[in-house]
Write a protein that holds these residues in place. Structure first.
Motif, PDB file in Angstrom:
ATOM      1  N   ASN A  61      -6.776   5.550  11.627  1.00 52.09           N
ATOM      2  CA  ASN A  61      -7.891   4.606  11.790  1.00 52.09           C
ATOM      3  C   ASN A  61      -7.593   3.227  11.214  1.00 52.09           C
ATOM      4  N   ASN A  62      -6.707   3.164  10.242  1.00 59.42           N
ATOM      5  CA  ASN A  62      -6.373   1.883   9.598  1.00 59.42           C
ATOM      6  C   ASN A  62      -4.992   1.373  10.013  1.00 59.42           C
ATOM      7  N   GLN A  63      -4.479   1.903  11.093  1.00 64.00           N
ATOM      8  CA  GLN A  63      -3.133   1.558  11.551  1.00 64.00           C
ATOM      9  C   GLN A  63      -2.951   0.052  11.749  1.00 64.00           C
ATOM     10  N   GLU A  64      -3.906  -0.613  12.336  1.00 64.18           N
ATOM     11  CA  GLU A  64      -3.772  -2.047  12.595  1.00 64.18           C
ATOM     12  C   GLU A  64      -3.639  -2.827  11.293  1.00 64.18           C
ATOM     13  N   LEU A  65      -4.496  -2.539  10.335  1.00 64.84           N
ATOM     14  CA  LEU A  65      -4.428  -3.221   9.039  1.00 64.84           C
ATOM     15  C   LEU A  65      -3.148  -2.858   8.299  1.00 64.84           C
TER      16      LEU A  65
ATOM     17  N   ILE B 109       0.852  -1.185   0.000  1.00 67.33           N
ATOM     18  CA  ILE B 109       0.000   0.000   0.000  1.00 67.33           C
ATOM     19  C   ILE B 109       0.888   1.235   0.000  1.00 67.33           C
ATOM     20  N   VAL B 110       0.591   2.127  -0.908  1.00 68.10           N
ATOM     21  CA  VAL B 110       1.312   3.402  -1.013  1.00 68.10           C
ATOM     22  C   VAL B 110       0.306   4.506  -0.717  1.00 68.10           C
ATOM     23  N   LEU B 111       0.623   5.335   0.260  1.00 64.75           N
ATOM     24  CA  LEU B 111      -0.279   6.402   0.678  1.00 64.75           C
ATOM     25  C   LEU B 111       0.274   7.756   0.242  1.00 64.75           C
ATOM     26  N   GLY B 112      -0.522   8.512  -0.486  1.00 63.66           N
ATOM     27  CA  GLY B 112      -0.145   9.856  -0.918  1.00 63.66           C
ATOM     28  C   GLY B 112      -0.859  10.888  -0.071  1.00 63.66           C
ATOM     29  N   ILE B 113      -0.070  11.714   0.631  1.00 61.25           N
ATOM     30  CA  ILE B 113      -0.643  12.705   1.546  1.00 61.25           C
ATOM     31  C   ILE B 113      -0.118  14.094   1.182  1.00 61.25           C
ATOM     32  N   SER B 114      -1.040  15.020   1.010  1.00 63.68           N
ATOM     33  CA  SER B 114      -0.689  16.398   0.674  1.00 63.68           C
ATOM     34  C   SER B 114      -0.519  17.249   1.924  1.00 63.68           C
ATOM     35  N   VAL B 115       0.219  18.321   1.767  1.00 63.93           N
ATOM     36  CA  VAL B 115       0.382  19.317   2.826  1.00 63.93           C
ATOM     37  C   VAL B 115      -0.419  20.551   2.436  1.00 63.93           C
TER      38      VAL B 115
ATOM     39  N   THR C  30       6.504   1.645   8.355  1.00 63.91           N
ATOM     40  CA  THR C  30       6.544   2.157   6.988  1.00 63.91           C
ATOM     41  C   THR C  30       7.796   1.646   6.291  1.00 63.91           C
ATOM     42  N   LYS C  31       7.625   1.119   5.074  1.00 58.02           N
ATOM     43  CA  LYS C  31       8.756   0.556   4.334  1.00 58.02           C
ATOM     44  C   LYS C  31       9.634   1.633   3.714  1.00 58.02           C
ATOM     45  N   THR C  32       9.030   2.684   3.169  1.00 58.53           N
ATOM     46  CA  THR C  32       9.806   3.789   2.614  1.00 58.53           C
ATOM     47  C   THR C  32       8.966   5.057   2.658  1.00 58.53           C
ATOM     48  N   LEU C  33       9.654   6.182   2.754  1.00 57.58           N
ATOM     49  CA  LEU C  33       9.027   7.495   2.840  1.00 57.58           C
ATOM     50  C   LEU C  33       9.686   8.414   1.825  1.00 57.58           C
ATOM     51  N   ALA C  34       8.923   9.368   1.309  1.00 54.10           N
ATOM     52  CA  ALA C  34       9.517  10.312   0.359  1.00 54.10           C
ATOM     53  C   ALA C  34       8.730  11.611   0.325  1.00 54.10           C
TER      54      ALA C  34
ATOM     55  N   HIS D 126       2.645  -4.148   3.685  1.00 53.33           N
ATOM     56  CA  HIS D 126       3.869  -3.427   3.346  1.00 53.33           C
ATOM     57  C   HIS D 126       3.417  -2.065   2.842  1.00 53.33           C
ATOM     58  N   TYR D 127       3.555  -1.047   3.691  1.00 56.20           N
ATOM     59  CA  TYR D 127       3.044   0.254   3.272  1.00 56.20           C
ATOM     60  C   TYR D 127       4.129   1.317   3.298  1.00 56.20           C
TER      61      TYR D 127
END
Length: 170
Positions: free
Chosen positions: A68-72, A47-53, A106-110, A77-78
């Motif tokens: 809210n989805n932290q457990e899942l 899972i790749v999450l895109g978050i804006s500022v 978290t596997k990777t951050l950018a 691999h997110y």
């Protein structure tokens, strides 16, 4: 399968989510988080999450979604990418709102850059931009256009390669 999940107010995060998907050779589904059910989220291995500022902070709805989805998410691999004009500060944005338990899995951050689509801004957003730009310039000196993008294309390609490697390792 890889799920690239994003929320995009003006389109920059959506645009980069699709660019990431184009770089990845594995099967990818790009989804606006608002159309995603909990069962849909379960189907993805990566899972790749895109978050804006916005206004110097991570989008509150996406922060709430991640929390809210932290457990899942911790069972998957997110990874997270942050969209911000000051993208070099992406770790500060993340550590301001997420605790260690979320970030350690978290596997990777950018930080992949940001964009400003001036015609799409509301009157209040334009007013805030004017004030913020005086305090800490967001835009290059002399910029008078309607669109400003400072996407870090090298970092986007590298992030996509990392996502591909994570998926292959599954």
């Amino acid at each position: 399968m890889i799920g690239v999940i994003y929320k995009s107010k003006h389109g920059a995060t959506k645009k980069i989510a699709h660019i990431i998907a184009m770089h990845v050779k594995s099967p990818v589904q790009v989804i606006d988080y608002q159309t995603l059910s909990h069962d849909d989220l379960k189907q993805f291995d990566t899972i790749v999450l895109g978050i804006s500022v916005y206004y110097g902070k991570l989008d509150e709805e996406m922060v709430h979604f991640v929390t809210n989805n932290q457990e899942l998410l911790s069972q998957k691999h997110y990874s997270i990418f942050v969209m911000a004009l000051f993208y070099s500060e992406f770790m500060r944005y993340l550590t301001d709102v997420f605790d260690y338990e979320i970030l350690k899995h978290t596997k990777t951050l950018a930080g992949l850059g940001g964009a400003l689509y001036y015609p799409d801004l509301s009157i209040s957003e334009k007013m805030v931009l004017t004030v913020m730009n005086k305090r800490r310039p967001l835009l290059p000196k002399g910029f008078h256009g309607d669109i400003y993008e400072n996407f870090n294309n090298e970092e986007i390609a590298l992030f996509a390669k990392k996502i591909e490697a994570i998926e292959r390792a599954n």
